[in-house]
Write a protein that holds these residues in place. Structure first.
Motif, PDB file in Angstrom:
ATOM      1  N   GLY A 147       0.820  -1.204   0.000  1.00  0.00           N
ATOM      2  CA  GLY A 147       0.000   0.000   0.000  1.00  0.00           C
ATOM      3  C   GLY A 147       0.854   1.254   0.000  1.00  0.00           C
ATOM      4  O   GLY A 147       0.568   2.219  -0.710  1.00  0.00           O
ATOM      5  N   HIS A 202       2.560   1.674  -3.425  1.00  0.00           N
ATOM      6  CA  HIS A 202       1.655   2.040  -4.516  1.00  0.00           C
ATOM      7  C   HIS A 202       0.836   3.289  -4.230  1.00  0.00           C
ATOM      8  O   HIS A 202      -0.157   3.534  -4.889  1.00  0.00           O
ATOM      9  CB  HIS A 202       0.716   0.874  -4.841  1.00  0.00           C
ATOM     10  CG  HIS A 202       1.455  -0.334  -5.252  1.00  0.00           C
ATOM     11  ND1 HIS A 202       2.143  -0.422  -6.424  1.00  0.00           N
ATOM     12  CD2 HIS A 202       1.648  -1.521  -4.625  1.00  0.00           C
ATOM     13  CE1 HIS A 202       2.711  -1.605  -6.508  1.00  0.00           C
ATOM     14  NE2 HIS A 202       2.428  -2.286  -5.429  1.00  0.00           N
ATOM     15  N   ASP A 262      -0.820   6.534  -4.450  1.00  0.00           N
ATOM     16  CA  ASP A 262      -1.056   7.275  -5.681  1.00  0.00           C
ATOM     17  C   ASP A 262      -2.235   8.201  -5.459  1.00  0.00           C
ATOM     18  O   ASP A 262      -3.237   7.795  -4.916  1.00  0.00           O
ATOM     19  CB  ASP A 262      -1.342   6.283  -6.813  1.00  0.00           C
ATOM     20  CG  ASP A 262      -1.433   6.955  -8.156  1.00  0.00           C
ATOM     21  OD1 ASP A 262      -2.483   6.841  -8.787  1.00  0.00           O
ATOM     22  OD2 ASP A 262      -0.460   7.597  -8.577  1.00  0.00           O
ATOM     23  N   ILE A 317      -5.420   1.630  -2.520  1.00  0.00           N
ATOM     24  CA  ILE A 317      -5.036   0.225  -2.492  1.00  0.00           C
ATOM     25  C   ILE A 317      -5.891  -0.486  -1.457  1.00  0.00           C
ATOM     26  O   ILE A 317      -6.131   0.049  -0.379  1.00  0.00           O
ATOM     27  CB  ILE A 317      -3.552   0.070  -2.078  1.00  0.00           C
ATOM     28  CG1 ILE A 317      -2.649   0.942  -2.947  1.00  0.00           C
ATOM     29  CG2 ILE A 317      -3.124  -1.386  -2.102  1.00  0.00           C
ATOM     30  CD1 ILE A 317      -2.544   0.546  -4.361  1.00  0.00           C
ATOM     31  N   ASP A 354     -10.261  -2.280 -12.066  1.00  0.00           N
ATOM     32  CA  ASP A 354      -9.362  -2.433 -10.924  1.00  0.00           C
ATOM     33  C   ASP A 354      -8.014  -2.946 -11.425  1.00  0.00           C
ATOM     34  O   ASP A 354      -7.958  -3.871 -12.240  1.00  0.00           O
ATOM     35  CB  ASP A 354      -9.908  -3.437  -9.905  1.00  0.00           C
ATOM     36  CG  ASP A 354     -11.059  -2.884  -9.081  1.00  0.00           C
ATOM     37  OD1 ASP A 354     -11.296  -1.668  -9.113  1.00  0.00           O
ATOM     38  OD2 ASP A 354     -11.722  -3.701  -8.404  1.00  0.00           O
ATOM     39  N   LEU A 404      -2.636  -5.898  -8.440  1.00  0.00           N
ATOM     40  CA  LEU A 404      -1.235  -5.733  -8.059  1.00  0.00           C
ATOM     41  C   LEU A 404      -0.602  -7.044  -7.603  1.00  0.00           C
ATOM     42  O   LEU A 404       0.554  -7.316  -7.896  1.00  0.00           O
ATOM     43  CB  LEU A 404      -1.102  -4.693  -6.942  1.00  0.00           C
ATOM     44  CG  LEU A 404      -1.662  -3.300  -7.251  1.00  0.00           C
ATOM     45  CD1 LEU A 404      -1.617  -2.429  -6.015  1.00  0.00           C
ATOM     46  CD2 LEU A 404      -0.899  -2.665  -8.395  1.00  0.00           C
ATOM     47  N   LYS A 445      -5.722  -2.005  -6.876  1.00  0.00           N
ATOM     48  CA  LYS A 445      -5.727  -0.547  -6.840  1.00  0.00           C
ATOM     49  C   LYS A 445      -6.956  -0.096  -7.608  1.00  0.00           C
ATOM     50  O   LYS A 445      -7.159  -0.498  -8.746  1.00  0.00           O
ATOM     51  CB  LYS A 445      -4.467   0.012  -7.481  1.00  0.00           C
ATOM     52  CG  LYS A 445      -4.430   1.518  -7.532  1.00  0.00           C
ATOM     53  CD  LYS A 445      -3.081   1.956  -8.076  1.00  0.00           C
ATOM     54  CE  LYS A 445      -3.195   3.256  -8.814  1.00  0.00           C
ATOM     55  NZ  LYS A 445      -1.946   3.620  -9.452  1.00  0.00           N
ATOM     56  N   ARG A 446      -7.777   0.703  -6.950  1.00  0.00           N
ATOM     57  CA  ARG A 446      -9.006   1.191  -7.565  1.00  0.00           C
ATOM     58  C   ARG A 446      -8.896   2.689  -7.772  1.00  0.00           C
ATOM     59  O   ARG A 446      -8.477   3.410  -6.880  1.00  0.00           O
ATOM     60  CB  ARG A 446     -10.207   0.860  -6.676  1.00  0.00           C
ATOM     61  CG  ARG A 446     -11.520   1.335  -7.267  1.00  0.00           C
ATOM     62  CD  ARG A 446     -12.682   0.689  -6.580  1.00  0.00           C
ATOM     63  NE  ARG A 446     -12.690  -0.742  -6.826  1.00  0.00           N
ATOM     64  CZ  ARG A 446     -13.358  -1.619  -6.088  1.00  0.00           C
ATOM     65  NH1 ARG A 446     -14.073  -1.224  -5.059  1.00  0.00           N
ATOM     66  NH2 ARG A 446     -13.315  -2.901  -6.372  1.00  0.00           N
TER      67      ARG A 446
END
Length: 183
Positions: free
Chosen positions: A79, A82, A84, A89, A138, A141, A173-174
């Motif tokens: 998390g 990633h 962002d 996440i 989605d 990952l 990851k959405r």
């Protein structure tokens, strides 16, 4: 003396990440995985990290963007890796049956649109109610302990086929502008 001064082998690496692109490496370890330190599991050959050249497989990762990785679980570390602005996440439990996970994939390294993340394309109804936790778009990952970053779509499907039937932890990851399903 500060803790960082005790080590002469600590390096601060600055990577300038493009939007919708990864940093080019995956992680191993975590509090929940034999209490092992978070390390670089793989450096993807064409990724940002490989181009920069400092980070190598096996390096311990102490922090990312100022967030410490000391004492975190594997999923918590993912998390942080990633983080962002355009998404979030989450970890979900899916059910793998003889029919698979119940969705098709799009993207991947070397896709017809270039190197893209592995994303869920279509959800097949009736495979498992648990699989309603994911939705088209989605980004996938990780499945179980398998990182899908930097893989081709075929490599991702091959990885899915190696998973045993039953519950599978997935890290997705959405996009922050996507609606949540069944919440």
């Amino acid at each position: 003396m500060s803790p960082i001064q005790e080590f002469d082998d600590i390096h601060v690496v600055v990577l300038h990440k493009e939007e919708n692109a990864g940093l080019g490496f995956s992680l191993a370890g975590g509090l929940d995985l034999e209490n092992k330190a978070i390390t670089v599991h793989r450096v993807f050959p064409s990724g940002l990290t490989s181009q920069e050249g400092t980070i190598q497989k096996g390096d311990k990762v102490l922090s990312i963007n100022g967030k410490s990785l000391k004492g975190v679980t594997h999923n918590e570390a993912l998390g942080i890796l990633h983080m962002d602005v355009g998404g979030f996440i989450m970890s979900v439990t899916l059910e793998k049956s003889l029919a698979g996970l119940g969705f098709s994939l799009d993207g991947g390294k070397g896709s017809i649109h270039g190197d893209k993340p592995i994303v869920i394309n279509r959800i097949f109804k009736g495979v498992s109610d648990k699989n309603d936790a994911v939705q088209p778009g989605d980004e996938l990952l990780q499945l179980g302990n398998i990182s899908l970053q930097g893989l081709t779509r075929f490599e991702a499907w091959t990885a899915i086929k190696t998973l045993p039937s039953g519950p599978v932890q997935a890290v997705i990851k959405r996009s922050s502008n996507a609606g949540l399903v069944n919440q």
